[in-house]
Write a protein that holds these residues in place. Sequence first.
Motif, PDB file in Angstrom:
ATOM      1  N   LEU A  17       2.304  -2.295 -20.140  1.00  0.00           N
ATOM      2  CA  LEU A  17       1.989  -0.901 -19.889  1.00  0.00           C
ATOM      3  C   LEU A  17       3.234  -0.214 -19.346  1.00  0.00           C
ATOM      4  CD1 LEU A  17      -1.423  -1.257 -18.001  1.00  0.00           C
ATOM      5  CD2 LEU A  17      -1.088  -0.879 -20.456  1.00  0.00           C
ATOM      6  N   ASP A  18       3.320   1.068 -19.555  1.00  0.00           N
ATOM      7  CA  ASP A  18       4.395   1.882 -18.979  1.00  0.00           C
ATOM      8  C   ASP A  18       3.755   2.769 -17.921  1.00  0.00           C
ATOM      9  OD1 ASP A  18       6.302   3.811 -18.330  1.00  0.00           O
ATOM     10  OD2 ASP A  18       7.201   3.748 -20.312  1.00  0.00           O
ATOM     11  N   ILE A  19       4.013   2.462 -16.665  1.00  0.00           N
ATOM     12  CA  ILE A  19       3.446   3.232 -15.563  1.00  0.00           C
ATOM     13  C   ILE A  19       4.586   3.903 -14.813  1.00  0.00           C
ATOM     14  CG2 ILE A  19       2.107   3.136 -13.424  1.00  0.00           C
ATOM     15  CD1 ILE A  19       0.602   0.793 -14.544  1.00  0.00           C
ATOM     16  N   GLY A  20       4.700   5.191 -14.993  1.00  0.00           N
ATOM     17  CA  GLY A  20       5.763   5.935 -14.320  1.00  0.00           C
ATOM     18  C   GLY A  20       7.150   5.499 -14.744  1.00  0.00           C
ATOM     19  N   GLY A  21       7.280   5.060 -15.999  1.00  0.00           N
ATOM     20  CA  GLY A  21       8.583   4.623 -16.486  1.00  0.00           C
ATOM     21  C   GLY A  21       8.956   3.221 -16.077  1.00  0.00           C
ATOM     22  N   GLY A  65      12.354  -3.361  -8.134  1.00  0.00           N
ATOM     23  CA  GLY A  65      13.368  -2.390  -8.525  1.00  0.00           C
ATOM     24  C   GLY A  65      14.730  -2.669  -7.910  1.00  0.00           C
ATOM     25  N   ASP A  66      15.735  -1.984  -8.462  1.00  0.00           N
ATOM     26  CA  ASP A  66      17.107  -2.163  -7.975  1.00  0.00           C
ATOM     27  C   ASP A  66      17.275  -1.680  -6.539  1.00  0.00           C
ATOM     28  OD1 ASP A  66      17.838  -3.179 -10.436  1.00  0.00           O
ATOM     29  OD2 ASP A  66      18.516  -1.238 -11.217  1.00  0.00           O
ATOM     30  N   SER A  67      16.381  -0.794  -6.105  1.00  0.00           N
ATOM     31  CA  SER A  67      16.490  -0.260  -4.744  1.00  0.00           C
ATOM     32  C   SER A  67      16.010  -1.260  -3.690  1.00  0.00           C
ATOM     33  CB  SER A  67      15.673   1.029  -4.616  1.00  0.00           C
ATOM     34  OG  SER A  67      14.299   0.780  -4.866  1.00  0.00           O
ATOM     35  N   VAL A  68      15.344  -2.319  -4.131  1.00  0.00           N
ATOM     36  CA  VAL A  68      14.827  -3.319  -3.194  1.00  0.00           C
ATOM     37  C   VAL A  68      15.953  -4.285  -2.820  1.00  0.00           C
ATOM     38  CG1 VAL A  68      13.160  -5.195  -2.892  1.00  0.00           C
ATOM     39  CG2 VAL A  68      12.515  -3.136  -4.164  1.00  0.00           C
ATOM     40  N   ALA A  91       5.030   3.342   1.955  1.00  0.00           N
ATOM     41  CA  ALA A  91       5.465   4.449   1.102  1.00  0.00           C
ATOM     42  C   ALA A  91       4.279   5.388   0.951  1.00  0.00           C
ATOM     43  CB  ALA A  91       5.925   3.930  -0.261  1.00  0.00           C
ATOM     44  N   PRO A  92       4.538   6.662   0.659  1.00  0.00           N
ATOM     45  CA  PRO A  92       3.428   7.609   0.518  1.00  0.00           C
ATOM     46  C   PRO A  92       2.475   7.195  -0.598  1.00  0.00           C
ATOM     47  CG  PRO A  92       5.541   8.759   0.642  1.00  0.00           C
ATOM     48  CD  PRO A  92       5.854   7.301   0.479  1.00  0.00           C
ATOM     49  N   PRO A  93       1.211   7.628  -0.531  1.00  0.00           N
ATOM     50  CA  PRO A  93       0.254   7.315  -1.600  1.00  0.00           C
ATOM     51  C   PRO A  93       0.762   7.758  -2.966  1.00  0.00           C
ATOM     52  CG  PRO A  93      -0.885   8.211   0.300  1.00  0.00           C
ATOM     53  CD  PRO A  93       0.579   8.376   0.576  1.00  0.00           C
ATOM     54  N   VAL A  94       0.406   6.989  -3.993  1.00  0.00           N
ATOM     55  CA  VAL A  94       0.874   7.235  -5.358  1.00  0.00           C
ATOM     56  C   VAL A  94      -0.336   7.330  -6.285  1.00  0.00           C
ATOM     57  CG1 VAL A  94       2.197   6.293  -7.287  1.00  0.00           C
ATOM     58  CG2 VAL A  94       3.032   6.006  -4.945  1.00  0.00           C
ATOM     59  N   ASP A  95      -0.307   8.312  -7.182  1.00  0.00           N
ATOM     60  CA  ASP A  95      -1.344   8.444  -8.197  1.00  0.00           C
ATOM     61  C   ASP A  95      -0.914   7.732  -9.467  1.00  0.00           C
ATOM     62  OD1 ASP A  95      -3.335  10.049  -6.885  1.00  0.00           O
ATOM     63  OD2 ASP A  95      -1.959  11.744  -7.027  1.00  0.00           O
ATOM     64  N   THR A  96      -1.827   6.974 -10.060  1.00  0.00           N
ATOM     65  CA  THR A  96      -1.605   6.308 -11.335  1.00  0.00           C
ATOM     66  C   THR A  96      -2.795   6.620 -12.242  1.00  0.00           C
ATOM     67  OG1 THR A  96      -2.804   4.230 -10.954  1.00  0.00           O
ATOM     68  CG2 THR A  96      -0.591   4.412  -9.995  1.00  0.00           C
ATOM     69  N   PRO A  97      -2.707   6.286 -13.515  1.00  0.00           N
ATOM     70  CA  PRO A  97      -3.860   6.495 -14.400  1.00  0.00           C
ATOM     71  C   PRO A  97      -5.081   5.669 -13.989  1.00  0.00           C
ATOM     72  CG  PRO A  97      -1.850   6.193 -15.681  1.00  0.00           C
ATOM     73  CD  PRO A  97      -1.517   5.848 -14.275  1.00  0.00           C
TER      74      PRO A  97
END
Length: 266
Positions: free
Chosen positions: A173-177, A203-206, A239-245
């Motif tokens: 799946l592609d979720i937020g890229g 991610g690379d930021s981790v 991290a702030p709440p995130v909306d997904t499908p």
Amino acid sequence: MDYAERDTGGAFAEGVPCWVDAMLPDVEGGKRFYGALFGWTFDEGAGPEYGRYAQAYSDGLPVAALAPKADGRMPTVWTVYLATPDAAALAGRIKGAGGSMIMEVMPVGPFGAMALAADPEGAVFGLWQGGTHPGFGKQQRPGSFCWAEVYSRDKSVVDPFYEGVFGYGGLDLDIGGESFRIWSPAGAVPGTDTAIGGRALVGDSVPAEMPAHFLVYFNVTDADATAEAATRLGGRVQAPPVDTPYGRFVVLTDNQGARFAVLQDL
């Protein structure tokens, strides 16, 4: 069978999450935190021969457990257990596929048999061969387990491991890229209706020192209100709440540092 809706404590198909527990330095503090956050009640805890394991209940049904850390060097963490009818055979497949056993299979009285394993990147998960305790009595509803995913760095290593060992069917799946893969049990048509867990990429930021790991999710009616409550109780919002499908989620840590997430259905 709709694996995503399963909600009873019967037999679980191999590879399906069937239990979660948290290793904490202060179990009584954990009871106060999760009791207030999710409305859980707790039994008095098993005896020393079972590590003083305290089982949590929602609506009178078993949903999780808290256990005291036997060694201060052990991580403060939530662990997901995957069901199996034969833990010894599964342990052999794990080792043969490049994983390892952190704790070999051990009987837990009449309740079942458990083990702790790690995938090729070191993400730790449990195995549970149910006896009198098959696993969750409630899930996929507020105050109970609803999802688990492994955070990995190299999908070319991790995906074949889980799909080979457990026979999972995978769907990307592609979720937020972001690359994300969901898994359905062996024999089920891969899809969101049958998915029982998934793989995300770190991610690379981790920071590079963060190991691969599992994240356990609990269903709630209001993710934002739960995050606010966790903060009041001494936890933290990662991290702030995130909306997904598939719903709104937020990653939290409890008052002792154990990381978990909550998911509000659409």
